[in-house]
Design a protein around this motif. Structure first.
Motif, PDB file in Angstrom:
ATOM      1  N   ILE A 145       7.647  -6.706   3.217  1.00 47.50           N
ATOM      2  CA  ILE A 145       8.098  -7.880   3.973  1.00 47.50           C
ATOM      3  C   ILE A 145       8.900  -7.462   5.210  1.00 47.50           C
ATOM      4  O   ILE A 145       8.750  -8.037   6.300  1.00 47.50           O
ATOM      5  CB  ILE A 145       8.927  -8.814   3.075  1.00 47.50           C
ATOM      6  N   ILE A 146       9.744  -6.433   5.027  1.00 46.68           N
ATOM      7  CA  ILE A 146      10.568  -6.006   6.169  1.00 46.68           C
ATOM      8  C   ILE A 146       9.846  -4.985   7.047  1.00 46.68           C
ATOM      9  O   ILE A 146      10.422  -4.469   8.010  1.00 46.68           O
ATOM     10  CB  ILE A 146      11.922  -5.442   5.687  1.00 46.68           C
ATOM     11  N   GLY A 147       8.592  -4.659   6.683  1.00 47.45           N
ATOM     12  CA  GLY A 147       7.774  -3.817   7.546  1.00 47.45           C
ATOM     13  C   GLY A 147       7.988  -2.331   7.421  1.00 47.45           C
ATOM     14  O   GLY A 147       7.649  -1.570   8.332  1.00 47.45           O
ATOM     15  N   TRP A 148       8.563  -1.899   6.296  1.00 49.44           N
ATOM     16  CA  TRP A 148       8.842  -0.473   6.111  1.00 49.44           C
ATOM     17  C   TRP A 148       7.789   0.244   5.256  1.00 49.44           C
ATOM     18  O   TRP A 148       7.991   1.370   4.837  1.00 49.44           O
ATOM     19  CB  TRP A 148      10.212  -0.289   5.451  1.00 49.44           C
ATOM     20  N   LEU A 149       6.677  -0.407   4.945  1.00 50.50           N
ATOM     21  CA  LEU A 149       5.705   0.170   4.015  1.00 50.50           C
ATOM     22  C   LEU A 149       4.310   0.089   4.604  1.00 50.50           C
ATOM     23  O   LEU A 149       3.891  -0.971   5.079  1.00 50.50           O
ATOM     24  CB  LEU A 149       5.752  -0.588   2.673  1.00 50.50           C
ATOM     25  N   ASP A 150       3.584   1.229   4.596  1.00 49.76           N
ATOM     26  CA  ASP A 150       2.187   1.185   4.999  1.00 49.76           C
ATOM     27  C   ASP A 150       1.309   1.244   3.756  1.00 49.76           C
ATOM     28  O   ASP A 150       1.788   1.438   2.637  1.00 49.76           O
ATOM     29  CB  ASP A 150       1.845   2.313   5.978  1.00 49.76           C
ATOM     30  N   LEU A 151       0.008   1.061   3.942  1.00 50.17           N
ATOM     31  CA  LEU A 151      -0.906   0.969   2.799  1.00 50.17           C
ATOM     32  C   LEU A 151      -0.995   2.259   1.986  1.00 50.17           C
ATOM     33  O   LEU A 151      -0.946   2.205   0.755  1.00 50.17           O
ATOM     34  CB  LEU A 151      -2.299   0.525   3.276  1.00 50.17           C
ATOM     35  N   PRO A 152      -1.114   3.431   2.615  1.00 49.41           N
ATOM     36  CA  PRO A 152      -1.187   4.660   1.803  1.00 49.41           C
ATOM     37  C   PRO A 152       0.025   4.846   0.894  1.00 49.41           C
ATOM     38  O   PRO A 152      -0.119   5.180  -0.291  1.00 49.41           O
ATOM     39  CB  PRO A 152      -1.285   5.770   2.848  1.00 49.41           C
ATOM     40  N   LEU A 153       1.233   4.634   1.437  1.00 50.61           N
ATOM     41  CA  LEU A 153       2.429   4.789   0.604  1.00 50.61           C
ATOM     42  C   LEU A 153       2.491   3.715  -0.475  1.00 50.61           C
ATOM     43  O   LEU A 153       2.892   3.972  -1.606  1.00 50.61           O
ATOM     44  CB  LEU A 153       3.686   4.728   1.474  1.00 50.61           C
ATOM     45  N   GLY A 154       2.091   2.494  -0.125  1.00 53.10           N
ATOM     46  CA  GLY A 154       2.064   1.413  -1.114  1.00 53.10           C
ATOM     47  C   GLY A 154       1.137   1.747  -2.273  1.00 53.10           C
ATOM     48  O   GLY A 154       1.451   1.514  -3.447  1.00 53.10           O
ATOM     49  N   VAL A 155      -0.031   2.302  -1.932  1.00 51.07           N
ATOM     50  CA  VAL A 155      -0.995   2.695  -2.963  1.00 51.07           C
ATOM     51  C   VAL A 155      -0.414   3.789  -3.857  1.00 51.07           C
ATOM     52  O   VAL A 155      -0.481   3.713  -5.091  1.00 51.07           O
ATOM     53  CB  VAL A 155      -2.300   3.189  -2.300  1.00 51.07           C
ATOM     54  N   VAL A 156       0.170   4.816  -3.238  1.00 47.82           N
ATOM     55  CA  VAL A 156       0.703   5.942  -4.015  1.00 47.82           C
ATOM     56  C   VAL A 156       1.805   5.484  -4.967  1.00 47.82           C
ATOM     57  O   VAL A 156       1.798   5.809  -6.162  1.00 47.82           O
ATOM     58  CB  VAL A 156       1.231   7.042  -3.063  1.00 47.82           C
ATOM     59  N   PHE A 157       2.763   4.710  -4.450  1.00 51.54           N
ATOM     60  CA  PHE A 157       3.875   4.277  -5.292  1.00 51.54           C
ATOM     61  C   PHE A 157       3.417   3.286  -6.365  1.00 51.54           C
ATOM     62  O   PHE A 157       3.861   3.351  -7.511  1.00 51.54           O
ATOM     63  CB  PHE A 157       4.981   3.648  -4.429  1.00 51.54           C
ATOM     64  N   HIS A 158       2.536   2.370  -5.976  1.00 44.19           N
ATOM     65  CA  HIS A 158       2.096   1.351  -6.930  1.00 44.19           C
ATOM     66  C   HIS A 158       1.262   1.956  -8.055  1.00 44.19           C
ATOM     67  O   HIS A 158       1.535   1.743  -9.243  1.00 44.19           O
ATOM     68  CB  HIS A 158       1.292   0.270  -6.209  1.00 44.19           C
ATOM     69  N   GLU A 159       0.224   2.701  -7.699  1.00 43.18           N
ATOM     70  CA  GLU A 159      -0.627   3.284  -8.739  1.00 43.18           C
ATOM     71  C   GLU A 159       0.072   4.435  -9.454  1.00 43.18           C
ATOM     72  O   GLU A 159      -0.185   4.695 -10.623  1.00 43.18           O
ATOM     73  CB  GLU A 159      -1.946   3.756  -8.115  1.00 43.18           C
ATOM     74  N   GLY A 160       0.984   5.116  -8.726  1.00 43.37           N
ATOM     75  CA  GLY A 160       1.772   6.153  -9.395  1.00 43.37           C
ATOM     76  C   GLY A 160       2.620   5.571 -10.506  1.00 43.37           C
ATOM     77  O   GLY A 160       2.794   6.192 -11.568  1.00 43.37           O
TER      78      GLY A 160
END
Length: 609
Positions: A577-592
């Motif tokens: 929401i605050i714009g500090w996350l891109d898709l690759p990092l979101g994928v890594v943290f979420h699926e991790g």
């Protein structure tokens, strides 16, 4: 793990997709214009099974799942030319799915190996002495089979001599157990002595192993309450995410962001808001705990049973074979020869330890004079009946006359069996039993954990008091019928207590079925096992206490998983929401986080007792 991936189609698709993914990144770094097409191939192989699951669940069950969110996010990323991120998302998702499948298989591997070792054929001894090979399904009660040295027993039956049997497959104990002539041995165990003959006591569909197989199948389809809640929550949550994401994109767009950027942020939200880790919080951990219990001789009929065990407030326990060895010995008796013959014949129809003790006390008695055409029936809570002859506990003979003064010959601390015919007591047997040393330890352990123990037995007051004092149980109730045991269970339930009941006989079955958590001994009756949620293969209360502790640890791990997975989702949503996350990092943290949740559940496989 690599071998597992090679042996199933889903795993092979993951490996092929991974190869295309790596190739795509190499082409991307080299600046080759073909890299998007290679990523598309990676997306196809990595997302094939997720897309299949998304479509099937949505259409058949009318319930969208997390697979649908992942597929939409990957396709959305590809539409705005973020093919590499879409492929990476599906790679980690597919890897997490494969790990969960591997975890599920690993958690049940010990059970499957156990089941796979039961022989399907037996060496049948014919009346003329010839030995032929038949399937175990063809065996009938009373058939004799030969068990060679080192061979597995193909069926449950009575041994014809003293033998050494390794029961590790059933109990987890590697030390061989000595079986005396007339004692029952079980299918799947190993003969470590000389060859012997086995008289079939149960059909192949009724053996201890067949009951275990059926219970394992049932366990796979009986999720815990938390698992059911998560499953119900998943579809509603997915629908909410599907509604929120377009609104989120619209808000960003009208805040003067270009559509591509707004859509990209929407795909990030679609990814990180997916409850993958939450969905995986309970099932792998529960299956690991069930597998752990099975390896230690405790079988759960699903996650709900383990969940209920952790909430147990009071445990009602039977006496014989539970707190005591159930290894009775006849110390005194009075009956004529014809009556003893009838009693020994009738007791052959019962699996109760008292019945086996009476049979063993008269090994040389001839039964050819017994009328074997007359049927023998088990009377719940009383004993055995054959015509006008009744054999059972003294309480069943309250209305019988006693001209021989049999009632006066009962001895304090001993278990008595009366014999009656035509409303008259005509004989008795006094038997001695010994308290298990481990029972006292288990009783104290349960009490230290806040679980109240109460002894319920059909035996007399003196025996019940003696056993209760030896094991440290303050409350006991004697001379109980099956209906009486149900009454105690229901009275505790009326006080909002979670009730456990442990027993092994047909007389315990009604109370086992009425309790929140019924616990049967594996060597007990089939109806007791059918009425229970938990079966202790080895008659050891310590095994039950170990499982009680395991159930609490399972609850803690599930709670850890839920808190962690929800925390990760909330954190990633805020960062997006605050714009500090891109898709690759979101994928890594979420699926991790999903992978970590699965691995946390697998820790239950490694717990040592």
């Amino acid at each position: 793990m690599f071998r597992y991936l090679l042996t199933n189609l889903q795993g092979r698709f993951l490996l092929i997709g991974t190869l295309f993914l790596v190739t795509g990144f190499l082409l991307l770094f080299a600046g080759h214009p073909a890299n998007p097409y290679v990523f598309y191939l990676a997306i196809f192989f990595l997302g094939f099974f997720a897309a299949q699951a998304a479509v099937v669940d949505t259409l058949q069950n009318k319930s969208p799942n997390v697979d649908l969110l992942m597929i939409l996010s990957a396709l959305g990323a590809s539409l705005i030319h973020y093919e590499s991120e879409g492929a990476m998302l599906l790679f980690i998702f597919a890897a997490a799915e494969a790990l969960e499948e591997f975890a599920t298989g690993k958690s049940t591997k010990a059970i499957e190996e156990l089941m796979g070792q039961v022989p399907t054929t037996a060496q049948l001894v014919k009346d003329n002495g010839d030995v032929i090979e038949v399937t175990t399904e063809e065996l009938a009660l009373g058939d004799r089979v030969v068990v060679a040295r080192g061979a597995q027993l193909p069926i449950d039956g009575y041994v014809d001599r003293s033998v050494l049997v390794n029961e590790a497959a059933l109990t987890g104990e590697s030390i061989p157990v000595e079986k005396v002539s007339g004692e029952e041995a079980f299918a799947g165990t190993i003969n470590e002595g000389n060859a012997f003959h086995l008289s079939v006591s149960k059909l192949s569909s009724e053996t201890i192993f067949s009951n275990i197989i059926r219970m394992v199948d049932e366990a796979q389809n009986r999720p815990s309450q938390i698992s059911k809640f998560i499953d119900r929550f998943e579809s509603k949550y997915v629908i909410t995410v599907l509604l929120v994401v377009p609104i989120f994109i619209a808000i960003l767009y009208f805040q003067h962001q270009n559509f591509s950027e707004a859509f990209y942020r929407g795909m990030i939200l679609l990814t990180v808001a997916s409850p993958c880790a939450l969905v995986a919080s309970a099932t792998p951990a529960t299956l690991s705990a069930i597998s752990h219990g099975a390896k230690n001789g405790v079988l759960f009929k699903g996650g709900a049973a383990m969940e209920e065990l952790s909430r147990m407030d009071i445990l009602f326990s039977d006496k014989t074979g539970t707190l005591t060895h159930g290894d009775f010995e006849v110390v005194a008796y009075e009956a004529d020869e014809a009556t003893i013959q009838e009693v020994v014949y009738m007791e052959q129809f019962s699996s109760h330890p008292i019945a086996q003790a009476i049979i063993s006390a008269f090994p040389d008695i001839e039964l050819d004079q017994v009328n074997q055409a007359e049927s023998v029936e088990e009377v719940s809570g009383k004993g055995l009946r054959k015509g006008q002859l009744l054999v059972g506990k003294p309480a069943a003979f309250d209305e019988y006359s006693d001209p021989r003064q049999i009632r006066s010959k009962r001895q304090p601390g001993y278990t008595s069996v009366f014999v009656g015919r035509d409303q008259e007591i005509i004989g008795y047997f006094n038997l001695a039993d010994q308290v298990r040393t481990e029972s006292k330890e288990a009783v104290q352990a349960f009490k230290n954990s806040g679980v109240e123990l109460v002894l319920l037995t059909g035996d007399n007051h003196e025996v019940a008091q003696k056993v209760a004092e030896e094991v440290g149980i303050e409350q006991f109730h004697a001379d109980l019928s099956p209906e009486d045991k149900i009454k105690f269970v229901q009275e505790s339930q009326a006080k909002d207590l979670s009730v456990g009941m442990i027993g092994d006989g047909i007389n315990d079955a009604p109370a086992l079925a009425n309790a929140e958590i019924g616990i049967a001994m594996g060597s007990g009756s089939s109806i007791a096992m059918e009425s229970s949620e938990v079966v202790i293969v080895q008659n050891d209360l310590n095994k039950l206490y170990d499982s009680y502790q395991l159930s609490h640890r399972l609850n803690r791990i599930i709670l850890q998983n839920v808190i962690f997975s929800v925390g990760v989702i909330i954190t990633l949503i805020i960062l997006n929401i605050i714009g500090w996350l891109d898709l690759p990092l979101g994928v890594v943290f979420h699926e991790g986080s999903t992978i970590l949740v699965i691995l946390n559940g697998l820790r239950l496989l490694k717990r040592k007792d």
